[in-house]
Enzyme design. Structure first.
Site, mmCIF file in Angstrom:
data_model
loop_
_atom_site.group_PDB
_atom_site.id
_atom_site.type_symbol
_atom_site.label_atom_id
_atom_site.label_comp_id
_atom_site.label_asym_id
_atom_site.label_seq_id
_atom_site.Cartn_x
_atom_site.Cartn_y
_atom_site.Cartn_z
ATOM 1 N N VAL A 36 59.858 12.824 25.485
ATOM 2 C CA VAL A 36 60.335 13.596 26.633
ATOM 3 C C VAL A 36 61.437 14.563 26.198
ATOM 4 O O VAL A 36 62.054 14.385 25.149
ATOM 5 C CB VAL A 36 60.877 12.686 27.768
ATOM 6 C CG1 VAL A 36 59.767 11.806 28.327
ATOM 7 C CG2 VAL A 36 62.032 11.836 27.281
ATOM 8 N N GLU A 37 61.653 15.579 27.019
ATOM 9 C CA GLU A 37 62.717 16.532 26.700
ATOM 10 C C GLU A 37 63.908 16.419 27.649
ATOM 11 O O GLU A 37 64.983 16.927 27.355
ATOM 12 C CB GLU A 37 62.176 17.961 26.733
ATOM 13 C CG GLU A 37 61.649 18.413 28.085
ATOM 14 C CD GLU A 37 61.073 19.821 28.055
ATOM 15 O OE1 GLU A 37 61.361 20.601 28.979
ATOM 16 O OE2 GLU A 37 60.337 20.140 27.098
#
Length: 342
Positions: free
Chosen positions: A92-93
């Site tokens: 995920v970012e």
């Protein structure tokens, strides 16, 4: 119910375990497998139905809390140990964090939080902080983070007080209409910033109604929305005024910042949450509110648009299954449950 995208991080009541901690756990089984393990999940007890369809729920109200507690225990027990925290972080970012019960309890920072946030920032992750507590504005929450020694920008904070104002702006709330506020200063400040007229709030906390023959409470016919949030100055005057606006002003909106049953005002115990104030107005109007805080997807949609984030690249971190985790799952995100709060 828990999905295969849900991660459980086991923590004590006073500490937050970083994702790399060996006690963190992840669900590797599918939602259907979880339902098979726990047959009661097949009886239409999905949290979204318990939350949004309360009147149609098949669970008698006195049993609902027991079902929820049993689900929490089983859900945590069902999750196998997380073997590769790096894989979760790399997948995920953006990490969205709840605040009460995750970052702090009352005015006390939960152990391990600074190290966890620093580690995630060092790995290039965007951090966003979302709270259902509407008593403060974004600016006021920025000061709280600063007081606790955390470096968080105002633009990274999204409170339900801001969400209420943002929602009204998104629907082009008429400039000649007003908002009646059952809540505290945070809502007033965000409405002021948004250029929306309002009345009520803490100044109505001392107002009383004289229940004598012929008494008639006048209300402002220009009120086009009633916003209800957590309110330590809640009283019968506010319930009656808000009720009159919703029932008698054509098209008047009933907006709730959240329906949380409890909140963490101090680190010593749980306190009745904003849902108790919302429930009073719901009871007198017989109208369901439009909820702008978690688990409504409004804030998730707003955040995704604001930052240009793909929702599958978000992990929601929270301590409540019925708001935080449901918020993430409703928004199509990965979810991380920590047991440091609820």
């Amino acid at each position: 119910m828990l999905s295969s995208r849900t991660v459980v991080a086991v923590a004590s009541s006073s500490s937050f375990l970083p994702l790399s901690h060996p006690a963190a756990a992840s669900t590797s089984s599918s939602a259907s497998a979880a339902a098979a393990s726990y047959p009661f999940l097949n009886r239409r007890l999905a949290f979204s139905q318990c939350h949004t369809n309360r009147d149609r729920s098949i669970i008698p109200k006195p049993q609902r809390s027991r079902v929820m507690e049993g689900f929490k225990t089983r859900a945590a027990a069902a999750a196998p140990q997380l073997e590769d925290a790096d894989a979760l972080i790399d997948s995920v970012e953006t990490f969205i964090f709840d605040c009460d019960g995750v970052i702090w309890k009352g005015d006390k920072l939960i152990d391990g939080v600074p190290e966890t946030l620093d580690m995630l920032r060092s790995r290039g992750k965007r951090l966003v902080f979302v709270t259902n507590n509407s008593t403060k504005s974004r600016k006021q929450y920025g000061k709280k983070f600063e007081t606790l020694g955390l470096n968080v920008n105002e633009e990274e904070i999204f409170a339900s007080s801001f969400a209420a104002a943002a929602y009204l702006k998104s629907i082009d709330f008429p400039k000649d209409k007003k908002v009646y506020v059952i809540g505290e200063e945070g809502i007033l400040k965000e409405l002021d910033i948004a250029g929306i007229q309002y009345l009520g709030g803490p100044e109505d906390g001392d107002k009383k109604i004289e229940l004598k023959p012929g008494y008639f409470l006048e209300h402002d016919k220009d009120v086009g929305a009633v916003v209800v949030g957590f309110d330590r100055y809640f009283n019968y005057y506010k319930v009656q005024y808000g009720t009159l606006c919703i029932r008698e002003n054509p098209g008047c909106l009933f907006i709730a910042t959240n329906r949380d049953a409890v909140t963490h005002l101090t680190d010593a115990q749980e306190w009745a949450g904003g849902g108790s104030m919302v429930g009073a107005v719901l009871g007198s109007t017989k109208q369901e509110p439009l909820v702008v805080g978690k688990p409504s997807t409004f804030m998730m949609d707003y955040l995704a648009k604001e930052f240009g984030i793909t929702k599958s690249q978000i992990c929601m971190v929270g301590d409540r299954l019925d708001t935080d985790i449901l918020f993430g799952q409703n928004g199509g995100c990965k979810t991380l449950l920590v047991l440091s709060g609820n």
